[in-house]
Structures are given as C-alpha cells and as structure tokens.
Scaffold this motif. Structure first.
Motif, PDB file in Angstrom:
ATOM      1  N   LEU A  83       0.874  -1.171   0.000  1.00 17.28           N
ATOM      2  CA  LEU A  83       0.000   0.000   0.000  1.00 17.28           C
ATOM      3  C   LEU A  83       0.908   1.217   0.000  1.00 17.28           C
ATOM      4  O   LEU A  83       1.945   1.222   0.663  1.00 17.28           O
ATOM      5  CB  LEU A  83      -0.888  -0.004   1.230  1.00 17.28           C
ATOM      6  CG  LEU A  83      -1.774   1.235   1.465  1.00 17.28           C
ATOM      7  CD1 LEU A  83      -3.112   0.819   2.082  1.00 17.28           C
ATOM      8  CD2 LEU A  83      -1.091   2.251   2.392  1.00 17.28           C
ATOM      9  N   TYR A  84       0.518   2.239  -0.757  1.00 15.97           N
ATOM     10  CA  TYR A  84       1.342   3.440  -0.697  1.00 15.97           C
ATOM     11  C   TYR A  84       0.497   4.686  -0.491  1.00 15.97           C
ATOM     12  O   TYR A  84      -0.703   4.707  -0.744  1.00 15.97           O
ATOM     13  CB  TYR A  84       2.237   3.535  -1.933  1.00 15.97           C
ATOM     14  CG  TYR A  84       1.844   4.476  -3.046  1.00 15.97           C
ATOM     15  CD1 TYR A  84       2.481   5.704  -3.197  1.00 15.97           C
ATOM     16  CD2 TYR A  84       0.872   4.124  -3.984  1.00 15.97           C
ATOM     17  CE1 TYR A  84       2.158   6.557  -4.243  1.00 15.97           C
ATOM     18  CE2 TYR A  84       0.549   4.968  -5.037  1.00 15.97           C
ATOM     19  CZ  TYR A  84       1.193   6.187  -5.159  1.00 15.97           C
ATOM     20  OH  TYR A  84       0.871   7.027  -6.191  1.00 15.97           O
ATOM     21  N   CYS A 116       6.412  -1.040 -10.508  1.00 14.48           N
ATOM     22  CA  CYS A 116       7.784  -1.232 -10.028  1.00 14.48           C
ATOM     23  C   CYS A 116       7.885  -1.634  -8.561  1.00 14.48           C
ATOM     24  O   CYS A 116       8.923  -2.148  -8.136  1.00 14.48           O
ATOM     25  CB  CYS A 116       8.593   0.048 -10.256  1.00 14.48           C
ATOM     26  SG  CYS A 116       8.771   0.484 -12.000  1.00 14.48           S
ATOM     27  N   TYR A 117       6.826  -1.416  -7.781  1.00 11.72           N
ATOM     28  CA  TYR A 117       6.895  -1.719  -6.352  1.00 11.72           C
ATOM     29  C   TYR A 117       5.777  -2.643  -5.880  1.00 11.72           C
ATOM     30  O   TYR A 117       5.625  -2.859  -4.680  1.00 11.72           O
ATOM     31  CB  TYR A 117       6.871  -0.421  -5.537  1.00 11.72           C
ATOM     32  CG  TYR A 117       8.161   0.362  -5.634  1.00 11.72           C
ATOM     33  CD1 TYR A 117       9.209   0.130  -4.745  1.00 11.72           C
ATOM     34  CD2 TYR A 117       8.339   1.322  -6.628  1.00 11.72           C
ATOM     35  CE1 TYR A 117      10.398   0.841  -4.838  1.00 11.72           C
ATOM     36  CE2 TYR A 117       9.523   2.040  -6.730  1.00 11.72           C
ATOM     37  CZ  TYR A 117      10.550   1.794  -5.834  1.00 11.72           C
ATOM     38  OH  TYR A 117      11.726   2.496  -5.931  1.00 11.72           O
ATOM     39  N   GLY A 118       5.002  -3.165  -6.804  1.00 11.05           N
ATOM     40  CA  GLY A 118       3.955  -4.102  -6.417  1.00 11.05           C
ATOM     41  C   GLY A 118       2.839  -3.485  -5.607  1.00 11.05           C
ATOM     42  O   GLY A 118       2.198  -4.164  -4.792  1.00 11.05           O
ATOM     43  N   VAL A 119       2.580  -2.197  -5.814  1.00  6.75           N
ATOM     44  CA  VAL A 119       1.520  -1.511  -5.074  1.00  6.75           C
ATOM     45  C   VAL A 119       0.155  -1.993  -5.558  1.00  6.75           C
ATOM     46  O   VAL A 119      -0.107  -2.051  -6.763  1.00  6.75           O
ATOM     47  CB  VAL A 119       1.651   0.018  -5.238  1.00  6.75           C
ATOM     48  CG1 VAL A 119       0.351   0.724  -4.862  1.00  6.75           C
ATOM     49  CG2 VAL A 119       2.801   0.535  -4.386  1.00  6.75           C
ATOM     50  N   THR A 120      -0.705  -2.337  -4.611  1.00  6.13           N
ATOM     51  CA  THR A 120      -2.047  -2.813  -4.951  1.00  6.13           C
ATOM     52  C   THR A 120      -3.153  -1.953  -4.337  1.00  6.13           C
ATOM     53  O   THR A 120      -4.336  -2.248  -4.508  1.00  6.13           O
ATOM     54  CB  THR A 120      -2.233  -4.271  -4.483  1.00  6.13           C
ATOM     55  OG1 THR A 120      -1.951  -4.360  -3.077  1.00  6.13           O
ATOM     56  CG2 THR A 120      -1.297  -5.209  -5.247  1.00  6.13           C
ATOM     57  N   ALA A 121      -2.778  -0.891  -3.616  1.00  6.42           N
ATOM     58  CA  ALA A 121      -3.769   0.032  -3.053  1.00  6.42           C
ATOM     59  C   ALA A 121      -3.070   1.334  -2.701  1.00  6.42           C
ATOM     60  O   ALA A 121      -1.871   1.352  -2.394  1.00  6.42           O
ATOM     61  CB  ALA A 121      -4.434  -0.562  -1.812  1.00  6.42           C
ATOM     62  N   LYS A 122      -3.821   2.427  -2.746  1.00  6.51           N
ATOM     63  CA  LYS A 122      -3.277   3.740  -2.390  1.00  6.51           C
ATOM     64  C   LYS A 122      -4.172   4.385  -1.345  1.00  6.51           C
ATOM     65  O   LYS A 122      -5.396   4.367  -1.462  1.00  6.51           O
ATOM     66  CB  LYS A 122      -3.197   4.647  -3.619  1.00  6.51           C
ATOM     67  CG  LYS A 122      -2.612   6.033  -3.327  1.00  6.51           C
ATOM     68  CD  LYS A 122      -2.492   6.870  -4.598  1.00  6.51           C
ATOM     69  CE  LYS A 122      -1.828   8.213  -4.271  1.00  6.51           C
ATOM     70  NZ  LYS A 122      -2.660   9.346  -4.537  1.00  6.51           N
ATOM     71  N   MET A 123      -3.550   4.954  -0.316  1.00  8.36           N
ATOM     72  CA  MET A 123      -4.288   5.633   0.742  1.00  8.36           C
ATOM     73  C   MET A 123      -4.172   7.141   0.574  1.00  8.36           C
ATOM     74  O   MET A 123      -3.104   7.661   0.238  1.00  8.36           O
ATOM     75  CB  MET A 123      -3.736   5.244   2.119  1.00  8.36           C
ATOM     76  CG  MET A 123      -4.487   5.882   3.281  1.00  8.36           C
ATOM     77  SD  MET A 123      -3.694   5.604   4.895  1.00  8.36           S
ATOM     78  CE  MET A 123      -2.368   6.824   4.839  1.00  8.36           C
ATOM     79  N   GLY A 124      -5.271   7.843   0.814  1.00 13.87           N
ATOM     80  CA  GLY A 124      -5.259   9.294   0.782  1.00 13.87           C
ATOM     81  C   GLY A 124      -6.167   9.846   1.865  1.00 13.87           C
ATOM     82  O   GLY A 124      -6.807   9.093   2.604  1.00 13.87           O
ATOM     83  N   TRP A 125      -6.233  11.167   1.974  1.00 14.22           N
ATOM     84  CA  TRP A 125      -7.075  11.801   2.984  1.00 14.22           C
ATOM     85  C   TRP A 125      -8.053  12.753   2.313  1.00 14.22           C
ATOM     86  O   TRP A 125      -7.811  13.261   1.223  1.00 14.22           O
ATOM     87  CB  TRP A 125      -6.230  12.555   4.010  1.00 14.22           C
ATOM     88  CG  TRP A 125      -5.296  13.576   3.431  1.00 14.22           C
ATOM     89  CD1 TRP A 125      -4.058  13.344   2.904  1.00 14.22           C
ATOM     90  CD2 TRP A 125      -5.525  14.982   3.298  1.00 14.22           C
ATOM     91  NE1 TRP A 125      -3.501  14.517   2.455  1.00 14.22           N
ATOM     92  CE2 TRP A 125      -4.379  15.544   2.689  1.00 14.22           C
ATOM     93  CE3 TRP A 125      -6.587  15.827   3.642  1.00 14.22           C
ATOM     94  CZ2 TRP A 125      -4.266  16.906   2.419  1.00 14.22           C
ATOM     95  CZ3 TRP A 125      -6.470  17.186   3.369  1.00 14.22           C
ATOM     96  CH2 TRP A 125      -5.321  17.709   2.771  1.00 14.22           C
ATOM     97  N   LEU A 126      -9.161  12.965   2.981  1.00 15.29           N
ATOM     98  CA  LEU A 126     -10.221  13.828   2.458  1.00 15.29           C
ATOM     99  C   LEU A 126     -10.577  14.897   3.479  1.00 15.29           C
ATOM    100  O   LEU A 126     -10.721  14.609   4.669  1.00 15.29           O
ATOM    101  CB  LEU A 126     -11.478  13.009   2.144  1.00 15.29           C
ATOM    102  CG  LEU A 126     -11.389  11.994   0.999  1.00 15.29           C
ATOM    103  CD1 LEU A 126     -12.677  11.186   0.942  1.00 15.29           C
ATOM    104  CD2 LEU A 126     -11.156  12.697  -0.322  1.00 15.29           C
ATOM    105  N   LEU A 127     -10.734  16.119   3.013  1.00 14.54           N
ATOM    106  CA  LEU A 127     -11.199  17.188   3.894  1.00 14.54           C
ATOM    107  C   LEU A 127     -12.635  16.948   4.322  1.00 14.54           C
ATOM    108  O   LEU A 127     -13.012  17.186   5.463  1.00 14.54           O
ATOM    109  CB  LEU A 127     -11.086  18.540   3.186  1.00 14.54           C
ATOM    110  CG  LEU A 127      -9.671  19.092   3.015  1.00 14.54           C
ATOM    111  CD1 LEU A 127      -9.694  20.328   2.129  1.00 14.54           C
ATOM    112  CD2 LEU A 127      -9.057  19.428   4.370  1.00 14.54           C
ATOM    113  N   ASP A 128     -13.448  16.461   3.389  1.00  8.98           N
ATOM    114  CA  ASP A 128     -14.862  16.220   3.686  1.00  8.98           C
ATOM    115  C   ASP A 128     -15.272  14.872   3.105  1.00  8.98           C
ATOM    116  O   ASP A 128     -15.657  14.783   1.938  1.00  8.98           O
ATOM    117  CB  ASP A 128     -15.725  17.336   3.093  1.00  8.98           C
ATOM    118  CG  ASP A 128     -17.197  17.207   3.486  1.00  8.98           C
ATOM    119  OD1 ASP A 128     -17.545  16.223   4.167  1.00  8.98           O
ATOM    120  OD2 ASP A 128     -17.985  18.089   3.110  1.00  8.98           O
ATOM    121  N   PRO A 129     -15.168  13.796   3.894  1.00  7.49           N
ATOM    122  CA  PRO A 129     -15.507  12.466   3.386  1.00  7.49           C
ATOM    123  C   PRO A 129     -16.934  12.352   2.874  1.00  7.49           C
ATOM    124  O   PRO A 129     -17.232  11.512   2.025  1.00  7.49           O
ATOM    125  CB  PRO A 129     -15.289  11.563   4.607  1.00  7.49           C
ATOM    126  CG  PRO A 129     -14.336  12.311   5.473  1.00  7.49           C
ATOM    127  CD  PRO A 129     -14.690  13.754   5.284  1.00  7.49           C
TER     128      PRO A 129
END
Length: 302
Positions: A4-5, A137-150
């Motif tokens: 995860l990145y 290149c790094y085998g990433v299968t998910a990305k995490m981020g943040w939201l101001l207003d979910p």
C-alpha cells in the motif's frame, strides 16, 4: 508481495514550506499500516513529494530542510515501531528521471491526449504517472489518501479525490482501490493536512514536532474553546489507535509508557522516544498525578 502506498508533501501553494511535522502524522502513519493489513498488503510505501515538475528545479532552502527533517523523523518512527523491514520512504526526486517512470508519464500523456482530457496543471499528470509507476515497479495494490470532507469528496478540487479521479479518467482503470481516511483537525476544529504545519498552526495551539510547544497547556486552552476540545480528543484518539495497533501485533515494539499515563505525557514520550526528537529544555510538562513523570511534550530536532 504487495504494498500500500501514500503520498505526502513538504509545502503547499497557499502556505509555503511546512513548519515541521504535525503530531497528527502519527495517525496517518497508523492508518496506512491498518489499511495495509485489511487489504492484504505486507508493505507500506510513502512517497515524499520534493519536486513538482520535470525537469525539477532546485528546492528552496526551507523546503529542502523540511525534506531532511521529515526523512529523519519518519525513518526514526518506523524504526521505533519495529516496521523498518515493512516500510519504505521514497522521495519523488529519486524516481522522476527513472526510465520506468518516464515511460509511465509518456503513456499518461498519450492517454490524456487521446481522450482529449485537459488538466489545470502538469502536476496532475505527474501524479497519475506515479500511481502506475508504483504499481508496476513496487507491487503496489492500493493507495491511501485523505479527504477534507468524506461526505462530499468532490467538493475539494485539489483534494486527493481529485487527483485519483483524474487517474481513473486518464487510465480507464476503475478497479484499482483508492482508500480514504479523514483529514487531520486543527485546534479551531477545522480539517487540515495530516503532514503539513502552516505558519499559524503553533500560534493556535497545534502540536508539531521540531517546534516549541507544550501540550500541557492544552487542557487550560480548551476550557472555553469547542474546536480545541475536539482537537484534544483527536490527539487522544491518535494515541489510542497506536496502542490498539500495537496490541494487535501490527507494530513490533515495546511502547515506552504506562497505559495509565495522561495523554499529555504519552504525547511527550512519543515525540521524544518514537520520533527521536529532543525535548526543549525550557518546557516542562505537568504530571497527571504524582506517579506520572513529567515529560516535555514539544520538541526540537536534535
């Protein structure tokens, strides 16, 4: 093996270079490892964005100082929590000229042109290419981020939802999982970035690392301030999350405090012991009771 990145930065167009690392980064870091486990990822990768265009001009001195500061603090945090073998911090400047990344960027530009997709900044394309680069290149299968207003993610034009939705539009891939957590909270009760300290954050009472501030002042400050009470509650939640993930075995370490300690003291120990920052000698921490040792909560980098 999969990863995860997530990405962080050292400056914002509106406020300029960060003034340190906010304490809430700990919560963001914990969320990454929690979501990694929940999504079958055995590693976590953090991209630290230290260049915003190609070719990249030299960073201003203040931003370069933040890069070095954050690399040191975050590297020490990973070591303290026993996850160095499952965590990797990569600066954008380390791969912007990588042939693999440049190939991803060329493909991104071609796809955008073929679909007549226009973007307000070339940085949007750099971000989209970065997703493909880390996947390949790094085998990433998910990305995490943040939201101001979910509740209303599309309201933030430069929120992470915006960049991720542009990636989906350009690549045509709607299956890759983008995972979101809430943004951090400042002492006014407003949502903000979990990795940037704005120039006025310390003045309003936000806890930062490598800055002089005593969280022991917060209980007095919050007595008449609803937003600050929410902020202190968020700080307590961050510490509790760290303790819970430790108990679940996600972090392989001994937490250097007694669970009965007041949150002020735990924060001080986290900053000093886990982030490896030295406490400011002229700041004292009031003890919760006579059995709780006084700890200075704010710190300067040693």
């Amino acid at each position: 093996m999969s990863a995860l990145y997530f990405g962080t930065g050292v400056a914002s167009p509106k406020y300029g270079p960060s003034c340190g690392l906010p304490f809430e980064f700990l919560d963001f870091f914990c969320d990454a490892f929690k979501l990694a486990r929940e999504n079958g990822c055995d590693r976590v990768i953090q991209e630290l964005t230290d260049c915003y265009e190609i070719p990249a001009p030299p960073l201003p001195a203040a931003e370069w100082a933040q890069v070095n500061l954050q690399k040191k603090l975050i590297g020490q945090l990973a070591q303290s929590l026993g996850v160095s073998d499952r965590f990797q911090l990569i600066c954008a400047s380390e791969f912007r000229n990588d042939p693999e990344y440049l190939a991803c960027l060329a493909e991104t530009r071609e796809n955008a042109a073929a679909k007549s997709i226009t973007v307000p900044s070339d940085y949007v394309l750099l971000q989209s290419a970065g997703v493909d680069y880390f996947r390949r290149c790094y085998g990433v299968t998910a990305k995490m981020g943040w939201l101001l207003d979910p509740e209303n993610p599309t309201d933030g034009r430069w929120d992470e939802f915006y960049f991720n939705s542009r990636y989906q539009e350009i690549s045509g891939d709607n299956e890759f999982p983008f995972l979101y957590v809430k943004a951090a909270m400042d002492p006014t009760g407003s949502r903000c970035s979990p990795y940037l300290m704005r120039p006025n954050d310390l003045d309003m009472g936000r806890v930062g690392i490598a800055a002089d501030y005593d969280i022991g002042q917060i209980p007095e400050f919050v007595s008449g301030n609803k937003g600050a009470r929410k902020y202190l509650s968020a700080i307590e939640t961050s510490v509790s999350k760290l303790e819970a993930l430790h108990d679940e075995g996600i972090f392989d370490c001994d937490l250097p405090w007694d669970r009965s300690y007041a949150v002020e003291n735990k924060v001080g120990i986290i900053i000093q012991e886990l982030f490896g920052a030295a406490r400011s000698p002229d700041i004292g921490m009031k003890a919760a009771n006579k059995n709780t040792p006084p700890i200075a909560a704010m710190a300067v980098l040693s």
